[in-house]
Design an enzyme around this catalytic site. Structure first.
Site, PDB file in Angstrom:
ATOM      1  N   LYS A   9     -10.719  -1.161  -4.735  1.00 47.12           N
ATOM      2  CA  LYS A   9     -10.947  -1.270  -6.194  1.00 47.12           C
ATOM      3  C   LYS A   9     -11.134  -2.708  -6.640  1.00 47.12           C
ATOM      4  O   LYS A   9     -10.738  -3.651  -5.955  1.00 47.12           O
ATOM      5  CB  LYS A   9      -9.784  -0.644  -6.975  1.00 47.12           C
ATOM      6  CG  LYS A   9      -8.401  -1.317  -6.765  1.00 47.12           C
ATOM      7  CD  LYS A   9      -8.098  -2.515  -7.664  1.00 47.12           C
ATOM      8  CE  LYS A   9      -6.723  -3.110  -7.407  1.00 47.12           C
ATOM      9  NZ  LYS A   9      -6.582  -4.519  -7.643  1.00 47.12           N
ATOM     10  N   GLY A 107      -6.360  -2.542  -0.655  1.00 49.91           N
ATOM     11  CA  GLY A 107      -6.577  -1.988   0.689  1.00 49.91           C
ATOM     12  C   GLY A 107      -5.385  -1.179   1.170  1.00 49.91           C
ATOM     13  O   GLY A 107      -5.538  -0.052   1.660  1.00 49.91           O
ATOM     14  N   SER A 109      -3.039   0.093  -0.671  1.00 47.27           N
ATOM     15  CA  SER A 109      -2.865   1.239  -1.583  1.00 47.27           C
ATOM     16  C   SER A 109      -3.827   2.365  -1.219  1.00 47.27           C
ATOM     17  O   SER A 109      -3.475   3.545  -1.287  1.00 47.27           O
ATOM     18  CB  SER A 109      -3.114   0.810  -3.028  1.00 47.27           C
ATOM     19  OG  SER A 109      -2.222  -0.218  -3.380  1.00 47.27           O
ATOM     20  N   ALA A 110      -5.034   2.008  -0.811  1.00 46.14           N
ATOM     21  CA  ALA A 110      -6.008   3.029  -0.399  1.00 46.14           C
ATOM     22  C   ALA A 110      -5.538   3.719   0.883  1.00 46.14           C
ATOM     23  O   ALA A 110      -5.678   4.939   1.026  1.00 46.14           O
ATOM     24  CB  ALA A 110      -7.387   2.402  -0.201  1.00 46.14           C
ATOM     25  N   ASP A 142      -0.901   0.619  -7.617  1.00 42.43           N
ATOM     26  CA  ASP A 142      -2.336   0.904  -7.506  1.00 42.43           C
ATOM     27  C   ASP A 142      -2.628   2.217  -6.776  1.00 42.43           C
ATOM     28  O   ASP A 142      -3.790   2.619  -6.684  1.00 42.43           O
ATOM     29  CB  ASP A 142      -3.044  -0.240  -6.750  1.00 42.43           C
ATOM     30  CG  ASP A 142      -3.075  -1.529  -7.546  1.00 42.43           C
ATOM     31  OD1 ASP A 142      -2.950  -1.477  -8.780  1.00 42.43           O
ATOM     32  OD2 ASP A 142      -3.222  -2.600  -6.928  1.00 42.43           O
TER      33      ASP A 142
HETATM   34  P1  ATP Z   1      -3.039  -4.475  -4.245  1.00 42.06           P
HETATM   35  O1  ATP Z   1      -4.369  -4.846  -4.839  1.00 42.06           O
HETATM   36  O2  ATP Z   1      -2.784  -2.985  -4.142  1.00 42.06           O
HETATM   37  O3  ATP Z   1      -1.862  -5.227  -4.839  1.00 42.06           O
HETATM   38  P2  ATP Z   1      -3.831  -6.044  -1.979  1.00 42.06           P
HETATM   39  O4  ATP Z   1      -5.226  -5.529  -1.747  1.00 42.06           O
HETATM   40  O5  ATP Z   1      -3.679  -7.352  -2.653  1.00 42.06           O
HETATM   41  O6  ATP Z   1      -3.023  -4.910  -2.726  1.00 42.06           O
HETATM   42  P3  ATP Z   1      -2.968  -5.147   0.582  1.00 42.06           P
HETATM   43  O7  ATP Z   1      -4.209  -5.153   1.412  1.00 42.06           O
HETATM   44  O8  ATP Z   1      -2.471  -3.842   0.109  1.00 42.06           O
HETATM   45  O9  ATP Z   1      -3.092  -6.164  -0.625  1.00 42.06           O
HETATM   46  O10 ATP Z   1      -1.847  -5.888   1.476  1.00 42.06           O
HETATM   47  C1  ATP Z   1      -0.729  -6.579   0.941  1.00 42.06           C
HETATM   48  C2  ATP Z   1       0.327  -6.749   2.056  1.00 42.06           C
HETATM   49  O11 ATP Z   1       0.888  -5.448   2.324  1.00 42.06           O
HETATM   50  C3  ATP Z   1      -0.243  -7.219   3.392  1.00 42.06           C
HETATM   51  O12 ATP Z   1      -0.141  -8.606   3.514  1.00 42.06           O
HETATM   52  C4  ATP Z   1       0.597  -6.491   4.430  1.00 42.06           C
HETATM   53  O13 ATP Z   1       1.634  -7.303   4.905  1.00 42.06           O
HETATM   54  C5  ATP Z   1       1.248  -5.312   3.686  1.00 42.06           C
HETATM   55  N1  ATP Z   1       0.781  -3.965   4.122  1.00 42.06           N
HETATM   56  C6  ATP Z   1       1.557  -2.889   4.331  1.00 42.06           C
HETATM   57  N2  ATP Z   1       0.827  -1.815   4.688  1.00 42.06           N
HETATM   58  C7  ATP Z   1      -0.461  -2.202   4.676  1.00 42.06           C
HETATM   59  C8  ATP Z   1      -1.688  -1.534   4.956  1.00 42.06           C
HETATM   60  N3  ATP Z   1      -1.729  -0.252   5.303  1.00 42.06           N
HETATM   61  N4  ATP Z   1      -2.809  -2.231   4.822  1.00 42.06           N
HETATM   62  C9  ATP Z   1      -2.772  -3.536   4.442  1.00 42.06           C
HETATM   63  N5  ATP Z   1      -1.646  -4.221   4.218  1.00 42.06           N
HETATM   64  C10 ATP Z   1      -0.485  -3.571   4.315  1.00 42.06           C
END
Ligand code: ATP
Length: 290
Positions: A9, A107, A109-110, A142
């Site tokens: 998103k 990512g 959250s997806a 999210d």
């Molecule tokens: P959001 O926009 O939902 O706040 P984001 O896109 O900023 O999330 P994510 O990719 O969800 O960030 O990752 C944030 C942290 O969560 C990562 O640094 C990682 O340590 C942890 N994490 C736990 N599970 C996952 C997963 N399945 N995929 C990615 N990161 C994960």
């Protein structure tokens, strides 16, 4: 193996209020799902385990936990709790990532949303969308939107969703920083800068503007993110005649246009400067089985 997928998103608009007593922030968010998706396969195993593949730089994939701290496992345990499962079957998750990690693109959250959908099937739970959304809201702010997709207004911490009319298709170039940004750290910086919060308009005004692609790009977390990563300011202005916006807590800067050729030219320019970019589009599709 049962598979499901869910979209990454953008936040087309993101205003954040003052820190609440429960430790969360209220927001006015306009969520928009993207065509890049996470795909998750689930199967029974003798322990909780997550393997991750994807067309992303290795340093990104290496940041994803393989153990029970992965959001796939956290989502599974919340789902088991919700349905009152006595002994929970450990699962192995095979995740394929198109959405960069720790990038403000939801990512993780997806992954969680796709896991909920796949496990609902694998465990024969028969939960409906509303019930899965309830579980999703316990996993992360999210995650309900990752299930829903499309264009939506998010209130409360982002979990109270109102679906909006789909916007005309937009072409999006994501400028992905090699180093992620911790959501927690950005919100801590926000609390220092905006102790009274930064909500300046009503949700109705925001929704009215967004339908005409007005107010796109406002993000209360921009100044806090810049205080931690000053190069983002330069990234915002790499394309002459337009500005890149911060998605969520960053550090991804996105450039958005209805014109595919323009997006292609932007993408070429950013890549030629040595940046890791992803060119994608907006998409109306939320989480899906298969
Ligand atoms: P959001 O926009 O939902 O706040 P984001 O896109 O900023 O999330 P994510 O990719 O969800 O960030 O990752 C944030 C942290 O969560 C990562 O640094 C990682 O340590 C942890 N994490 C736990 N599970 C996952 C997963 N399945 N995929 C990615 N990161 C994960």
């Amino acid at each position: 193996m049962i598979y499901a997928s869910a979209p990454g998103k953008l936040n087309l608009f993101f205003e954040v209020g003052a820190l609440r007593a429960d430790g969360y922030h209220p927001v006015i968010s306009i969520y928009q799902s993207l065509a890049i998706r996470q795909r998750v396969g689930v199967e029974a195993s003798d322990r909780w385990e997550v393997s991750t593949t994807g067309n992303l730089p290795k340093q990104q994939l290496d940041r994803v936990p393989t153990d029970e701290s992965n959001l796939c496992v956290i989502a599974a345990k919340e789902l088991a709790k919700y349905v009152g499962m006595q002994s929970v079957q450990p699962m192995k998750f095979f995740t394929h990532k198109e959405v960069p990690v720790a990038a403000g693109l939801a990512g993780g959250s997806a992954d969680a949303a796709a896991s909920l959908l796949a496990l609902n099937q694998a465990w024969n739970l028969g939960l409906d969308f509303q019930q899965l959304t309830e579980v999703a809201s316990k996993v992360g702010s999210d995650v309900p939107f990752s299930l829903l997709g499309g264009t939506a207004l998010g209130l409360d911490t982002g979990i109270q969703l109102q679906k909006l009319e789909n916007l005309p298709l937009q072409h999006v170039v994501l400028l992905v920083s090699p180093i992620g940004l911790s959501t927690r750290e950005v919100f801590l910086a926000f609390d220092q800068m905006f102790p009274a919060g930064d909500i300046n308009q009503s949700a109705e005004m925001v929704v009215a503007g967004i339908g005409a692609m007005q107010r796109v790009g406002k993000n209360s977390l921009l100044q806090p993110a810049l205080s931690l990563r000053e190069e983002l300011k330069e990234y915002q202005h790499l394309i002459e005649g337009t500005t890149g916006y911060l998605s969520g807590s960053g550090p991804t800067i996105y450039f958005i246009t209805e014109d595919k050729d323009q997006a292609t030219a932007w993408n070429q320019k950013l890549s030629s400067l040595g940046h890791f970019t992803i060119m994608t589009t907006t998409s109306p599709t939320g989480a899906l089985l298969g």
